[in-house]
Design a protein around this motif. Structure first.
Motif, mmCIF file in Angstrom:
data_model
loop_
_atom_site.group_PDB
_atom_site.id
_atom_site.type_symbol
_atom_site.label_atom_id
_atom_site.label_comp_id
_atom_site.label_asym_id
_atom_site.label_seq_id
_atom_site.Cartn_x
_atom_site.Cartn_y
_atom_site.Cartn_z
ATOM 1 N N ALA A 116 29.386 10.224 -19.481
ATOM 2 C CA ALA A 116 29.760 8.805 -20.394
ATOM 3 C C ALA A 116 28.710 8.612 -21.180
ATOM 4 N N PHE A 117 28.702 7.933 -22.415
ATOM 5 C CA PHE A 117 27.709 7.870 -23.323
ATOM 6 C C PHE A 117 28.035 6.493 -24.183
ATOM 7 N N MET A 118 26.929 5.974 -24.695
ATOM 8 C CA MET A 118 27.193 4.686 -25.590
ATOM 9 C C MET A 118 26.332 5.240 -26.958
ATOM 10 N N ALA A 119 26.882 4.773 -28.162
ATOM 11 C CA ALA A 119 26.015 5.241 -29.301
ATOM 12 C C ALA A 119 26.105 3.973 -30.192
ATOM 13 N N VAL A 120 24.732 3.924 -30.663
ATOM 14 C CA VAL A 120 24.654 2.865 -31.565
ATOM 15 C C VAL A 120 24.074 3.204 -32.811
ATOM 16 N N ASN A 121 24.384 2.700 -33.854
ATOM 17 C CA ASN A 121 23.760 2.994 -35.444
ATOM 18 C C ASN A 121 22.798 2.045 -35.486
ATOM 19 N N THR A 122 21.498 2.240 -35.473
ATOM 20 C CA THR A 122 20.343 1.265 -35.707
ATOM 21 C C THR A 122 19.975 1.580 -37.176
ATOM 22 N N GLY A 123 20.661 2.135 -38.137
ATOM 23 C CA GLY A 123 20.138 2.143 -39.265
ATOM 24 C C GLY A 123 19.605 3.397 -40.146
ATOM 25 N N GLY A 124 19.218 4.286 -39.012
ATOM 26 C CA GLY A 124 18.833 5.523 -39.374
ATOM 27 C C GLY A 124 19.658 6.537 -38.927
ATOM 28 N N GLY A 125 20.813 6.403 -38.387
ATOM 29 C CA GLY A 125 21.812 7.230 -37.867
ATOM 30 C C GLY A 125 22.220 6.810 -36.410
ATOM 31 N N TRP A 126 22.982 7.658 -35.702
ATOM 32 C CA TRP A 126 23.708 7.265 -34.630
ATOM 33 C C TRP A 126 22.874 7.910 -33.242
ATOM 34 N N THR A 127 22.546 6.880 -32.613
ATOM 35 C CA THR A 127 21.645 7.219 -31.320
ATOM 36 C C THR A 127 22.359 6.894 -30.054
ATOM 37 N N GLU A 128 22.546 8.025 -29.226
ATOM 38 C CA GLU A 128 23.540 7.728 -28.095
ATOM 39 C C GLU A 128 22.349 7.683 -27.079
ATOM 40 N N SER A 129 23.026 7.192 -25.778
ATOM 41 C CA SER A 129 22.602 6.674 -24.452
ATOM 42 C C SER A 129 23.401 7.357 -23.209
ATOM 43 N N PRO A 130 22.774 7.955 -22.472
ATOM 44 C CA PRO A 130 23.794 8.367 -21.255
ATOM 45 C C PRO A 130 24.105 7.384 -20.306
#
Length: 282
Positions: A230-244
């Motif tokens: 399971a992951f969560m992804a957020v776009n911080t402005g420089g692209g999508w960053t995922e966290s497990p």
């Protein structure tokens, strides 16, 4: 105390793929795929539970097209009391691979249906009048099949609203030439629907959700293998960053609900071991 009112639903139809939400006044709105038309359609029907009068009524058939079946995805109310609706289309009578992810807004106060740009549309919408979020790729085709036939198509979608009440959609789409479903985001702005790829590095399950933090979307999804699923992804402005999320647990399904206090409540399902995990993401 929970009560069963299913027997009071309008008669004359068999339903599948129910999606339900609560209106600001306490009414329930239920979107279903109805098998009631012998002419080669499985239509999307919107139903309402009147909480004051304790009665179900049919609002409208909202989507129908000859030789097509509609698959409901999500219902979300905004602060104005308008209902945002998300659904997919497949070849009649059924297929695991769907197409032309579509959006519709309904205003209970006026009875008007409209597209994301505010243009009114008559219900039921068809494939020629629907607000198509994910258009067909050049090689994409409707195919009737009992199993996934391969090729481009949609599978699973969820929706939230941004701070301005505009739809933010997370969905899975298999691009042309790919064998896996990418995780995508769709937002509406000047120029129409803006589609972004969130994740496409490995196979994912048909499990996806999305919330809005007040400044950004959080997109939740499940990989098909690996130590973390399971992951969560957020776009911080420089692209999508995922966290497990929950490493070590073989999550196969998930659902996420955002509380009024701004906390994401996670429901993570381990189908293999028959376990449901609960978590919070501040």
């Amino acid at each position: 105390m929970p009560q069963n009112h299913s027997a009071e639903l309008p008669a004359g139809m068999m339903i599948t793929y129910p999606v339900v939400t609560t209106a600001p006044n306490g009414d329930l709105y239920l979107l279903v795929r109805a098998d009631k038309d012998p002419a080669g359609k499985r239509e999307a029907v919107l139903l309402r539970w009147n909480n004051a009068d304790s009665v179900w009524t049919q609002v409208k058939i909202i989507a129908a097209h000859l030789n097509r079946s509609v698959y409901p995805d999500d219902l979300v109310f905004d602060a104005n009391g308008d209902l945002h609706i998300l659904f997919e289309w497949a070849y009649f009578a059924a297929s695991p691979l769907r197409h032309q992810l579509s959006y519709l807004k309904y205003s209970p106060s006026t009875g008007v249906f409209s597209k994301a740009d505010g243009t009114p549309v008559a219900a039921p919408v068809s494939l020629t009048t629907a607000d198509i979020v994910q258009p067909m790729a050049p090689s994409e085709a409707y195919v009737q099949s009992g199993s996934d036939p391969g090729g481009p198509g949609v599978q699973s979608a969820k929706m939230t609203l941004d701070s301005a009440g505009r739809p933010v959609i997370a969905y899975r789409y298999r691009e042309e030439g790919s064998t896996i479903f990418a995780v995508k985001q769709a937002t509406y702005g000047t120029g129409g629907w803006n589609l972004q790829t969130v994740y496409n590095a490995a196979p994912t399950n048909a499990a996806i959700d999305v919330t809005w933090t007040g400044t950004a979307a959080r997109i939740y999804y499940v990989r098909s293998s690996g130590e973390a699923r399971a992951f969560m992804a957020v776009n911080t402005g420089g692209g999508w960053t995922e966290s497990p999320l929950a490493p070590g647990i073989p999550v196969e399904r998930l659902a996420v609900d955002r509380s009024p206090k701004g906390i994401d409540t996670l429901y993570l399902v381990d189908v293999t071991n028959l376990k449901l995990y609960y978590g919070r993401n501040n």
